[in-house]
Write a protein that holds these residues in place. Structure first.
Motif, PDB file in Angstrom:
ATOM      1  N   TYR A  34       0.841  -1.187   0.000  1.00  0.00           N
ATOM      2  CA  TYR A  34       0.000   0.000   0.000  1.00  0.00           C
ATOM      3  C   TYR A  34       0.878   1.240   0.000  1.00  0.00           C
ATOM      4  O   TYR A  34       1.172   1.794   1.040  1.00  0.00           O
ATOM      5  N   THR A 288     -11.634  -4.046  14.638  1.00  0.00           N
ATOM      6  CA  THR A 288     -11.464  -2.995  13.631  1.00  0.00           C
ATOM      7  C   THR A 288     -12.769  -2.718  12.893  1.00  0.00           C
ATOM      8  O   THR A 288     -13.097  -1.559  12.584  1.00  0.00           O
ATOM      9  N   ARG A 350      -7.514   3.377   0.690  1.00  0.00           N
ATOM     10  CA  ARG A 350      -7.536   2.413   1.789  1.00  0.00           C
ATOM     11  C   ARG A 350      -6.675   2.903   2.956  1.00  0.00           C
ATOM     12  O   ARG A 350      -7.071   2.801   4.123  1.00  0.00           O
ATOM     13  N   PHE A 354      -8.089   3.646   6.750  1.00  0.00           N
ATOM     14  CA  PHE A 354      -7.542   2.924   7.897  1.00  0.00           C
ATOM     15  C   PHE A 354      -6.950   3.895   8.917  1.00  0.00           C
ATOM     16  O   PHE A 354      -7.155   3.747  10.133  1.00  0.00           O
ATOM     17  N   SER A 440      -9.191 -10.312   9.743  1.00  0.00           N
ATOM     18  CA  SER A 440      -9.611  -8.968   9.356  1.00  0.00           C
ATOM     19  C   SER A 440      -9.342  -8.703   7.889  1.00  0.00           C
ATOM     20  O   SER A 440      -8.369  -9.210   7.310  1.00  0.00           O
ATOM     21  N   GLU A 441     -10.190  -7.870   7.307  1.00  0.00           N
ATOM     22  CA  GLU A 441      -9.982  -7.450   5.920  1.00  0.00           C
ATOM     23  C   GLU A 441      -8.783  -6.520   5.774  1.00  0.00           C
ATOM     24  O   GLU A 441      -8.341  -6.246   4.662  1.00  0.00           O
ATOM     25  N   TRP A 442      -8.256  -6.023   6.899  1.00  0.00           N
ATOM     26  CA  TRP A 442      -7.106  -5.115   6.852  1.00  0.00           C
ATOM     27  C   TRP A 442      -5.789  -5.865   7.000  1.00  0.00           C
ATOM     28  O   TRP A 442      -4.747  -5.252   7.240  1.00  0.00           O
ATOM     29  N   MET A 445      -2.556  -4.781   5.188  1.00  0.00           N
ATOM     30  CA  MET A 445      -1.740  -3.715   5.756  1.00  0.00           C
ATOM     31  C   MET A 445      -1.021  -4.177   7.023  1.00  0.00           C
ATOM     32  O   MET A 445       0.187  -3.986   7.175  1.00  0.00           O
ATOM     33  N   TRP A 446      -1.762  -4.786   7.933  1.00  0.00           N
ATOM     34  CA  TRP A 446      -1.209  -5.092   9.249  1.00  0.00           C
ATOM     35  C   TRP A 446      -0.081  -6.115   9.189  1.00  0.00           C
ATOM     36  O   TRP A 446       0.805  -6.136  10.062  1.00  0.00           O
ATOM     37  N   PRO A 592       0.092   1.272   7.219  1.00  0.00           N
ATOM     38  CA  PRO A 592      -0.947   1.046   6.232  1.00  0.00           C
ATOM     39  C   PRO A 592      -0.392   1.383   4.872  1.00  0.00           C
ATOM     40  O   PRO A 592      -0.591   2.447   4.319  1.00  0.00           O
TER      41      PRO A 592
END
Length: 602
Positions: A34, A288, A350, A354, A440-442, A445-446, A592
């Protein structure tokens, strides 16, 4: 570089590039990668620097290098109304007479002299990170903390070992420009994970190359001992401490290592310490989606007058945001304002969304405005929303100009030195991302946080827990009901290990309690530090406003949400200080995007 992003570096005051700010990484180690927008300026600036001229250093920072580190605290006037010191501590506590580290400290001094019966000693703060600067925290918010907690305390911030102004500093590049270039390496989403995995291995080699024996001593256990040393240097036998986010790891580590040395200890925005030391990072994102829901639901509740991205139902707003994601996947938007220019794409949107989840009370309204503009084809609002989070990098003729910058190198040193060894293969990294994606959908990034450790040099692992103890005073844990990265369940889990510990719940979205102004929460914390009183078990505090979109009430006591305390007129200063914390405390996501935000102002 992919995506049509352009990087130009000219070492002069006429051109700038982005650098790394607190908690932003030199590694693009997020699955899919990202990258943040790289905005550029065509405006020229007149150069006023000359080689050997340090007259502009005061504009950069206090000249810490002029303070000689000492084993006894020696305070020097610094900045307006603050005092600074550098405390000498053993780099390796097993060799107390060996090589020394220098810990940079700053304090907003108590109004009472040390010998006064009203003086209650220092409270140490940690802003999170890992790798956040406590000096910066107190410079920005020290006065507000002093107002909330009372003038009887010294409000003390410190840069943990390896961070910013504390030396030896974790810095793995020969120049700041080299670090910025490394972070600006942007790849396409199709090969992002593989490229990021390889780049992480390279980063580990750079860290090993710069290690002259100091690296393994940059860890949380040693920082906990540093805090005890700081308390002792103040003439105190026990610690008073308030830590946020990663600061909860530091606080829990201290409580486990030195349970008999606690006078007061608050950890706020609590992480799962066992997961942290396992280098798991699997428990952070369980709430989240609750924070994201608070955007959709809060917008509906606020109505079209207060939420520019309004739609009649939360699901309508969610669908409208998804439509923007899909549009930017297909067609990125070029942006040219009178200040900035660059390209906004799906990944940048995104990253902006976030980041807003960390501070809903300060970020949701401008995010909604930016989304409304974006829906109309104008991405300038999104650019302006992101740009202030990041300081532009400037080459300087001043040799000290970037000497004390907070860089991602320190975060990597703490995360990777503390945690279990991460399997080095690409296949294992792919499995990890898939596992996190089920949480999670994140995850895209994480996952950057753990992935940067795949090539980390071998170091001796120090403290590993357990996180239990009969502390000399019960500790206070604070958690929000919809924290995007430190869920309330982690606070409740960590409290189980420490005798008589109490969890104070704040019913609000966002990361850490002070992002949502709450008279109730801050008065409980104030009372705890003042006389040791803990909230009753299962206490739940409300923020001043349940909805992040409305403004803070202009007069204390206007909101019926505020319980159990009413705000009297004579408490205006307290109200203002709490509001200041909410407005200024802006924890920035770990990564992120894993890259950096490049921008130049026109």
């Amino acid at each position: 570089m992919a995506g049509g992003l352009k990087l130009v570096i000219v070492c002069s005051t006429a051109a700038t590039i982005a650098t790394l700010l607190l908690l932003r990484g030199p590694l693009n180690v997020a699955y899919g990668v990202y990258p943040e927008p790289q905005f550029t300026s065509s405006e020229s600036e007149s150069s006023t620097c000359s080689h050997g001229n340090f007259t502009d250093f005061a504009e950069v920072d206090f000249p810490w290098y002029k303070i000689t580190p000492t084993q006894e605290l020696t305070w020097h006037a610094c900045y307006p109304s603050f005092q600074c010191a550098r405390l000498s501590v053993p780099l390796n506590y097993s060799e107390p007479r060996g090589r020394q580290a220098a810990i940079a400290l700053i304090r907003k001094p108590s109004l009472f002299p040390v010998r006064s019966r009203f003086y209650k000693g220092p409270i140490l703060f940690n802003p999170g990170g890992p790798g956040g600067s406590g000096v910066d925290l107190i410079l920005n918010l020290g006065s507000a903390f002093s107002t909330i907690l009372g003038p009887q305390f010294d409000i003390v911030g410190f840069d943990p070992r390896g961070v910013a102004r504390s030396t030896p500093r974790a810095a793995f590049f020969d120049t700041d420009v080299e670090r910025a270039l490394f972070g600006a390496s942007i790849t396409s989403g199709d090969i992002g994970l593989a490229r990021s995995w390889a780049q992480a291995h390279l980063f580990g080699k750079l860290a090993a190359q710069k290690d002259d024996g100091f690296l393994e001593h940059i860890n949380t256990a040693n920082t906990a001992t540093d805090m005890l040393t700081i308390a002792l240097a103040h003439g105190r036998k026990k610690l008073q401490y308030w830590g946020f986010s990663y600061g909860s790891i530091l606080g829990a580590t201290f409580a486990a290592m030195y349970p008999d040395k606690i006078e007061r200890l608050v950890i706020d925005g609590v992480m799962d310490s066992e997961d942290y030391y396992a280098t798991g990072w699997l428990t952070n994102l369980v709430d989240t989606e609750k924070t994201m829901d608070s955007f959709f639901e809060g917008c509906v509740d606020a109505g079209p007058d207060r939420c520019p991205f309004y739609a009649p139902e939360p699901e309508d707003i969610r669908n409208n945001l998804t439509s923007l994601y899909n549009q930017l996947r297909k067609v990125p938007i070029p942006v040219k304002t009178n200040r900035l220019y660059g390209v906004v794409d799906y990944k940048i949107l995104r990253a902006a969304v976030f980041a807003s989840l960390y501070s809903p009370y300060g970020s949701f309204l401008p995010l909604a405005q930016a989304l409304k503009q974006l829906a109309a084809g104008d991405a300038s609002g999104l650019v302006n929303l992101l740009a202030p989070l990041y300081a532009p990098y400037k080459c300087s003729c001043n040799a000290h100009a970037h000497e004390f910058d907070t860089v991602r190198d320190a975060q990597a040193a703490l995360v990777c030195n503390d945690g279990d060894v991460v399997p080095p293969s690409l296949a294992e990294s792919e499995k990890y991302v898939q596992k996190l994606a089920k949480v999670s959908e994140w995850a895209d990034m994480w996952s950057a946080i753990r992935l940067e450790c795949v090539g980390w040099p071998n170091v001796t692992k120090r403290f590993r827990g357990p996180f239990v103890g009969d502390t000399s005073h019960p500790i206070l844990l604070v958690g929000n009901t919809a924290d995007p990265v430190t869920p309330l369940r982690s606070a409740k889990k960590m409290a189980e290990g420490f005798k008589d510990a109490v969890v104070l719940t704040q019913d609000s979205p966002g990361h850490c309690s002070i992002n949502a102004p709450s008279i109730c929460t801050q008065r409980y914390i104030r009372r705890y530090f003042s006389d040791g009183t803990l909230p009753p078990p299962d206490t739940v505090c409300q923020p001043i406003s349940k909805n992040p979109f409305p403004r803070i009430p202009t007069r204390p006591g206007e909101s019926v949400d505020q319980t159990p305390f009413d705000v009297a007129e004579d408490e205006r200063l307290l109200m203002d200080a709490i509001s200041e914390l909410s407005e200024k405390f802006r924890p920035v996501p770990f990564s992120p995007g894993g890259g950096l935000l490049g921008f130049n102002r026109q």
